[in-house]
Design a protein around this motif. Structure first.
Motif, short mmCIF file in Angstrom:
data_model
loop_
_atom_site.label_atom_id
_atom_site.label_comp_id
_atom_site.label_asym_id
_atom_site.label_seq_id
_atom_site.Cartn_x
_atom_site.Cartn_y
_atom_site.Cartn_z
N GLU A 148 25.73 3.13 4.85
CA GLU A 148 25.59 3.23 3.21
C GLU A 148 24.59 3.77 2.78
O GLU A 148 23.38 3.48 3.33
N GLY A 149 24.81 4.72 1.75
CA GLY A 149 23.58 5.39 1.06
C GLY A 149 23.26 6.62 1.54
O GLY A 149 22.51 7.53 1.07
N ILE A 150 24.19 6.89 2.66
CA ILE A 150 23.80 8.40 3.44
C ILE A 150 24.70 9.41 2.45
O ILE A 150 25.87 9.29 2.21
N LYS A 151 23.91 10.38 2.14
CA LYS A 151 24.44 11.38 1.31
C LYS A 151 25.77 12.06 1.58
O LYS A 151 26.90 11.94 1.05
N ASN A 152 25.85 12.39 2.94
CA ASN A 152 27.11 13.12 3.41
C ASN A 152 27.21 12.85 4.90
O ASN A 152 26.52 12.99 5.75
N ILE A 153 28.52 12.77 5.13
CA ILE A 153 28.85 12.52 6.74
C ILE A 153 29.99 13.36 7.23
O ILE A 153 31.18 13.60 6.38
N VAL A 154 29.66 14.30 8.18
CA VAL A 154 30.88 15.02 8.84
C VAL A 154 31.24 14.71 10.19
O VAL A 154 30.44 14.60 11.00
N PHE A 155 32.65 14.53 10.25
CA PHE A 155 33.32 14.53 11.61
C PHE A 155 33.30 15.95 12.21
O PHE A 155 34.13 16.85 11.84
N HIS A 156 32.36 16.27 13.38
CA HIS A 156 32.53 17.55 13.74
C HIS A 156 33.42 17.85 14.86
O HIS A 156 33.86 16.65 15.35
N CYS A 157 34.02 18.97 15.10
CA CYS A 157 34.96 19.21 16.03
C CYS A 157 36.08 18.29 15.90
O CYS A 157 36.65 17.53 16.98
N PHE A 158 36.70 18.16 14.84
CA PHE A 158 37.64 17.12 14.43
C PHE A 158 38.91 17.59 15.14
O PHE A 158 39.49 18.67 15.00
N SER A 159 39.30 16.58 15.98
CA SER A 159 40.73 17.09 16.87
C SER A 159 41.55 15.75 16.77
O SER A 159 42.44 15.55 17.59
N GLY A 160 41.41 14.92 15.55
CA GLY A 160 42.18 13.69 15.45
C GLY A 160 43.50 13.86 14.64
O GLY A 160 44.00 14.86 14.56
N SER A 176 35.10 18.90 9.91
CA SER A 176 34.79 20.32 10.65
C SER A 176 35.51 20.60 11.55
O SER A 176 35.92 19.73 12.63
N LEU A 177 36.09 21.71 11.31
CA LEU A 177 37.35 22.04 12.55
C LEU A 177 36.53 23.29 13.39
O LEU A 177 35.75 24.33 13.06
N THR A 178 36.78 22.99 14.84
CA THR A 178 36.43 24.26 15.81
C THR A 178 37.67 25.07 15.91
O THR A 178 38.72 24.69 15.49
N GLY A 179 37.22 25.96 16.97
CA GLY A 179 38.61 26.70 17.67
C GLY A 179 39.86 25.79 18.32
O GLY A 179 40.81 26.41 18.56
N VAL A 180 39.68 24.61 18.50
CA VAL A 180 40.72 23.73 18.81
C VAL A 180 41.79 23.86 17.97
O VAL A 180 43.10 23.93 18.37
N VAL A 181 41.83 24.20 16.70
CA VAL A 181 42.71 24.40 15.75
C VAL A 181 43.65 25.60 15.91
O VAL A 181 44.62 25.54 15.40
#
Ligand code: ZN
Ligand code: ZN
Length: 262
Positions: A148-160, A176-181
């Motif tokens: 809570e309170g953290i300004k931005n959060i990214v799920f890197h190398c998303f493959s879900g 955030s997307l890698t070459g997996v896509v």
């Protein structure tokens, strides 16, 4: 035509680049990728990331102790990391998170390490880069209770999955997307990618890993190859390529609070 894409997650300090980062950067610029965030994975590597970022315009650093190394994240290490994070080239805490695939550190060590990183990000008012593998529910739970309170959060190398992407977006986080896509068997990730609004979407190489198609045989991935991932994601989003590049770079600058690049 200039694109000015930013590789939001690469490991330019890694030995696979053989100390040859200058040429890697030259090839990247020639391909239209003109900004980089090099991501630390333990205390020593985070120090190297900060030093490397100091040498190149438009290169920034993220600092953290990776979940694999969570067992080394004692109080002293976290304190040193926070000191390092005060450097003006540091734009994020990461990568941190949970990786229950390998369990190189125990789940409990990883959870505690993640919480310490979230506390640090909060104190320093920095965004967070999340590494999450086979630990989605636990990661979300910790981010909800300690993020809570953290300004931005990214799920890197998303493959879900689509369902997981929906949860990430619902919470206000980024993907955030890698070459997996670009991989032939990654239909699930492509379906999820279509859902992500451009103002919540970023792209990355995770170099030296994860070379995208059609360059997957290139053993050492590098920022220049981000263009292949960018093309696939632009298509998935039904956007003209230069428009996509402009928009994804705007999202990246906003997420990390980057200054205007050259
Ligand atoms: Zn990762
Ligand atoms: Zn990484």
């Amino acid at each position: 035509m200039p694109m000015n894409l930013i590789d939001t997650h690469c490991h330019l300090t890694f030995e696979q680049f053989g100390g040859d980062v200058k040429q890697v950067i030259q090839r990247s610029i020639a391909a239209g990728i003109t900004g980089w965030i090099t991501v630390g994975t333990d205390l020593a590597d985070s120090q190297k990331a900060v030093e490397l970022a100091a040498r190149f315009e438009n290169m920034f650093a993220a600092v953290a102790i990776h979940p694999h190394e969570a067992k080394s994240a004692d109080q002293a290490a976290i304190a040193q990391l926070r000191e390092l994070a005060r450097n003006q080239k540091v734009v994020a805490i990461g990568e941190t998170g949970l990786d229950f695939h390998y369990n190189f550190s125990t789940p409990q060590q990883q959870q505690e390490c993640l919480i310490r990183h979230l506390e640090s990000a909060n104190e320093l008012n920095l965004p967070v880069i999340i590494h999450c593998r086979e630990a989605f529910d636990d990661t979300v739970e910790i981010l909800e209770s300690s993020g809570e309170g953290i300004k931005n959060i990214v799920f890197h190398c998303f493959s879900g999955s689509v369902e997981q992407a929906k949860i990430v977006l619902e919470k206000g986080w980024y993907i955030s997307l890698t070459g997996v896509v670009t991989f032939k068997n990654a239909n699930k990730t492509r379906e999820a990618a279509k859902l992500v609004p451009i103002d919540r979407l970023m792209i990355e190489t995770d170099a030296p890993y994860m070379s995208p198609e059609p360059m997957r045989k290139q053993k050492v991935n590098e920022p220049a190859l981000l263009v292949h991932t960018a093309k696939v994601v632009a298509e998935l989003k039904g956007m003209e390529f230069t428009k996509f590049a402009e928009a994804v770079t705007a999202t990246t600058k906003q997420f990390f609070g980057l200054p205007d690049l050259v």
